[in-house]
Design a protein around this motif. Sequence first.
Motif, PDB file in Angstrom:
ATOM      1  N   GLY A  22      46.751  49.195  39.878  1.00  0.00           N
ATOM      2  CA  GLY A  22      46.787  48.123  40.873  1.00  0.00           C
ATOM      3  C   GLY A  22      45.598  48.108  41.807  1.00  0.00           C
ATOM      4  O   GLY A  22      45.371  47.111  42.489  1.00  0.00           O
ATOM      5  N   GLN A  23      44.830  49.192  41.834  1.00  0.00           N
ATOM      6  CA  GLN A  23      43.734  49.298  42.785  1.00  0.00           C
ATOM      7  C   GLN A  23      42.375  48.989  42.176  1.00  0.00           C
ATOM      8  O   GLN A  23      41.500  48.469  42.863  1.00  0.00           O
ATOM      9  N   VAL A  24      42.162  49.325  40.922  1.00  0.00           N
ATOM     10  CA  VAL A  24      40.852  49.131  40.315  1.00  0.00           C
ATOM     11  C   VAL A  24      40.836  47.866  39.469  1.00  0.00           C
ATOM     12  O   VAL A  24      41.859  47.215  39.269  1.00  0.00           O
ATOM     13  N   LYS A  25      39.678  47.533  38.936  1.00  0.00           N
ATOM     14  CA  LYS A  25      39.457  46.215  38.339  1.00  0.00           C
ATOM     15  C   LYS A  25      40.207  45.964  37.034  1.00  0.00           C
ATOM     16  O   LYS A  25      40.466  44.818  36.675  1.00  0.00           O
ATOM     17  N   SER A  26      40.524  47.012  36.260  1.00  0.00           N
ATOM     18  CA  SER A  26      41.148  46.799  34.952  1.00  0.00           C
ATOM     19  C   SER A  26      41.973  48.011  34.562  1.00  0.00           C
ATOM     20  O   SER A  26      41.833  49.101  35.141  1.00  0.00           O
ATOM     21  N   HIS A  27      42.840  47.823  33.574  1.00  0.00           N
ATOM     22  CA  HIS A  27      43.640  48.928  33.065  1.00  0.00           C
ATOM     23  C   HIS A  27      42.761  49.972  32.379  1.00  0.00           C
ATOM     24  O   HIS A  27      43.037  51.177  32.465  1.00  0.00           O
ATOM     25  N   GLN A  28      41.733  49.519  31.693  1.00  0.00           N
ATOM     26  CA  GLN A  28      40.827  50.462  31.039  1.00  0.00           C
ATOM     27  C   GLN A  28      40.123  51.339  32.071  1.00  0.00           C
ATOM     28  O   GLN A  28      39.987  52.552  31.887  1.00  0.00           O
ATOM     29  N   LEU A  29      39.680  50.722  33.154  1.00  0.00           N
ATOM     30  CA  LEU A  29      39.027  51.493  34.207  1.00  0.00           C
ATOM     31  C   LEU A  29      40.018  52.442  34.864  1.00  0.00           C
ATOM     32  O   LEU A  29      39.667  53.592  35.204  1.00  0.00           O
ATOM     33  N   SER A 365      42.406  37.149  54.307  1.00  0.00           N
ATOM     34  CA  SER A 365      41.950  38.481  53.935  1.00  0.00           C
ATOM     35  C   SER A 365      42.816  39.071  52.837  1.00  0.00           C
ATOM     36  O   SER A 365      42.320  39.703  51.897  1.00  0.00           O
ATOM     37  N   LEU A 366      44.119  38.846  52.928  1.00  0.00           N
ATOM     38  CA  LEU A 366      45.041  39.373  51.924  1.00  0.00           C
ATOM     39  C   LEU A 366      44.767  38.774  50.550  1.00  0.00           C
ATOM     40  O   LEU A 366      44.789  39.484  49.532  1.00  0.00           O
ATOM     41  N   ILE A 367      44.490  37.476  50.495  1.00  0.00           N
ATOM     42  CA  ILE A 367      44.201  36.831  49.213  1.00  0.00           C
ATOM     43  C   ILE A 367      42.939  37.421  48.602  1.00  0.00           C
ATOM     44  O   ILE A 367      42.864  37.637  47.385  1.00  0.00           O
ATOM     45  N   LYS A 368      41.948  37.708  49.430  1.00  0.00           N
ATOM     46  CA  LYS A 368      40.730  38.339  48.908  1.00  0.00           C
ATOM     47  C   LYS A 368      41.049  39.716  48.323  1.00  0.00           C
ATOM     48  O   LYS A 368      40.500  40.103  47.284  1.00  0.00           O
ATOM     49  N   GLU A 369      41.941  40.447  48.981  1.00  0.00           N
ATOM     50  CA  GLU A 369      42.322  41.758  48.476  1.00  0.00           C
ATOM     51  C   GLU A 369      43.077  41.643  47.158  1.00  0.00           C
ATOM     52  O   GLU A 369      42.901  42.462  46.250  1.00  0.00           O
ATOM     53  N   ILE A 370      43.921  40.638  47.041  1.00  0.00           N
ATOM     54  CA  ILE A 370      44.632  40.415  45.781  1.00  0.00           C
ATOM     55  C   ILE A 370      43.670  39.953  44.703  1.00  0.00           C
ATOM     56  O   ILE A 370      43.714  40.415  43.554  1.00  0.00           O
ATOM     57  N   ASN A 371      42.770  39.045  45.062  1.00  0.00           N
ATOM     58  CA  ASN A 371      41.801  38.536  44.084  1.00  0.00           C
ATOM     59  C   ASN A 371      40.907  39.629  43.531  1.00  0.00           C
ATOM     60  O   ASN A 371      40.443  39.539  42.381  1.00  0.00           O
ATOM     61  N   TYR A 372      40.642  40.650  44.330  1.00  0.00           N
ATOM     62  CA  TYR A 372      39.813  41.755  43.856  1.00  0.00           C
ATOM     63  C   TYR A 372      40.364  42.324  42.549  1.00  0.00           C
ATOM     64  O   TYR A 372      39.610  42.732  41.664  1.00  0.00           O
ATOM     65  N   ARG A 373      41.692  42.333  42.423  1.00  0.00           N
ATOM     66  CA  ARG A 373      42.314  42.877  41.209  1.00  0.00           C
ATOM     67  C   ARG A 373      42.574  41.837  40.140  1.00  0.00           C
ATOM     68  O   ARG A 373      42.476  42.132  38.941  1.00  0.00           O
ATOM     69  N   VAL A 374      42.923  40.621  40.534  1.00  0.00           N
ATOM     70  CA  VAL A 374      43.416  39.667  39.533  1.00  0.00           C
ATOM     71  C   VAL A 374      42.358  38.680  39.054  1.00  0.00           C
ATOM     72  O   VAL A 374      42.576  37.986  38.056  1.00  0.00           O
ATOM     73  N   LYS A 375      41.228  38.580  39.751  1.00  0.00           N
ATOM     74  CA  LYS A 375      40.192  37.640  39.331  1.00  0.00           C
ATOM     75  C   LYS A 375      38.948  38.391  38.876  1.00  0.00           C
ATOM     76  O   LYS A 375      38.625  39.452  39.403  1.00  0.00           O
ATOM     77  N   GLY A 376      38.256  37.810  37.882  1.00  0.00           N
ATOM     78  CA  GLY A 376      37.035  38.426  37.403  1.00  0.00           C
ATOM     79  C   GLY A 376      36.546  37.747  36.146  1.00  0.00           C
ATOM     80  O   GLY A 376      37.267  36.965  35.506  1.00  0.00           O
ATOM     81  N   GLU A 388      52.549  37.640  36.872  1.00  0.00           N
ATOM     82  CA  GLU A 388      53.579  37.908  37.878  1.00  0.00           C
ATOM     83  C   GLU A 388      53.731  39.406  38.112  1.00  0.00           C
ATOM     84  O   GLU A 388      53.881  39.864  39.254  1.00  0.00           O
ATOM     85  N   ALA A 389      53.663  40.183  37.043  1.00  0.00           N
ATOM     86  CA  ALA A 389      53.833  41.634  37.178  1.00  0.00           C
ATOM     87  C   ALA A 389      52.708  42.260  37.980  1.00  0.00           C
ATOM     88  O   ALA A 389      52.948  43.074  38.881  1.00  0.00           O
ATOM     89  N   ILE A 390      51.461  41.906  37.687  1.00  0.00           N
ATOM     90  CA  ILE A 390      50.343  42.526  38.407  1.00  0.00           C
ATOM     91  C   ILE A 390      50.327  42.089  39.869  1.00  0.00           C
ATOM     92  O   ILE A 390      49.941  42.859  40.759  1.00  0.00           O
ATOM     93  N   LEU A 391      50.775  40.875  40.152  1.00  0.00           N
ATOM     94  CA  LEU A 391      50.856  40.436  41.547  1.00  0.00           C
ATOM     95  C   LEU A 391      51.856  41.290  42.333  1.00  0.00           C
ATOM     96  O   LEU A 391      51.638  41.588  43.513  1.00  0.00           O
ATOM     97  N   GLN A 392      52.964  41.701  41.679  1.00  0.00           N
ATOM     98  CA  GLN A 392      53.951  42.525  42.375  1.00  0.00           C
ATOM     99  C   GLN A 392      53.390  43.911  42.683  1.00  0.00           C
ATOM    100  O   GLN A 392      53.629  44.470  43.751  1.00  0.00           O
ATOM    101  N   ILE A 393      52.645  44.465  41.728  1.00  0.00           N
ATOM    102  CA  ILE A 393      52.024  45.769  41.961  1.00  0.00           C
ATOM    103  C   ILE A 393      51.022  45.685  43.101  1.00  0.00           C
ATOM    104  O   ILE A 393      51.004  46.519  44.020  1.00  0.00           O
TER     105      ILE A 393
END
Length: 428
Positions: A22-29, A365-376, A388-393
């Motif tokens: 949930g903290q880094v950019k991808s599951h592989q990372l 600010s919160l949306i930017k923090e969420i986007n860090y993980r879900v957008k790219g 939906e699952a990654i948003l909950q994490i």
Amino acid sequence: MLKLNNHGYSPSVLHKIVAAAGQVKSHQLAAKVLGVVGEISISGRHVNRLTEEIGTELKEKRDRETEDYVHHRRVEPTQPAPQLVAVALDGGRVMTRESGQGTGVHGKQWKEDKVACLLTLEGQTFVEDPHPQPPRCFLDAPEVDKLVREIQAHHGPREENELPQLAELSLGQDKPSPTSTPSTSTDQATSDKKAWPPKRTKNARSCVATMQACAEFGKMVAAEAYRRNFQAAARGALLGDGSSWIWNLQEKWFRDLTPVVDFVHALTYLYVTATALASSVTERWQWYVTWMTLLWQGRVRQVIEDLEARLARLEPFMGPDKLPPTDPREALRRTLTYLKNNEPRMNYSDYRKQGLPVSSSMVESLIKEINYRVKGTEKFWDNPEGAEAILQIRAALLSDDDRLANRIASRPGSAFRRHTTREFTQAA
């Protein structure tokens, strides 16, 4: 479906896996980080499965609690009544694809995610406006120009040779504007010492995020606010960017909260209009400061009347096509529509007297923090389950209540459920 208790991960190890995802950019990372830092050997695909499973469980728990709230099967809140609360709502964008279509990306499209930031605050009320003049940040010309372009996708010109002019204009803000008198430095310093804006309390923030529609989102946020005992607060604000769906939810679920249009969003409309009308950088800035100051002081009706008079002096548009956004008539029309629709929610001077915030920056600010993980780049989420699952994490990690750790520690069927939440949190 894969069941976590078959893997034998302890709660602390499982928490590390899911939190990393949930903290880094991808599951592989996340798998690489876990291998290097946590000495946990796991594949990115496995991280994905575990993360989606825990995220789905969080979603199901959220939905059960929401239905219990809606149908009055409510558990009395255990948290004490907060002094002051704020709920800020906004929407973001997530790239999704159709699930179950095999390898590759099928049916890709942008979908809106909706995000709520719920805060407990502390601050006093005032007999007079504690901050009658605009903060310095709104009088910093280069920064305002940059801010407007980020929020509005502003189309006005900004050549590099304008930047020195904008910076110079900022240095001259002690000069009075055409219709109002900005504060002297002494007055401003006195205002800055006032206990406004209100401050966040300890463990202040919780987050709600979903891909579901506005109606369902409203229920979720209302249930979370009830769980945190927001209904017992003496004062509170619901903040948004001016979109009608936000005020519809306020009317349905949050009538006890004062609706407040985010001042920064309103400011951007004024700056865009000044850019479209002005013949020079200096003129643009003078008009912006005049209108912005009036708005900050809650005198939105004067701004509307001024803009209406300017629009009346322009030639009416008779063409078959739409006007471009940079046309003065179109800029005036858009801004007047925005201000008129939201005028009842722009009494900023009164809100400050009540000790309420006037900016929804906390959810931005919160949306930017969420986007860090879900957008790219080239990042697609299965719609709806993966997104939906990654948003909950991500929402759980961005909340101050350790909800991800608590959930993992108390999962039904876990071989490690005998661990207390305190023991697990310390081990993690």
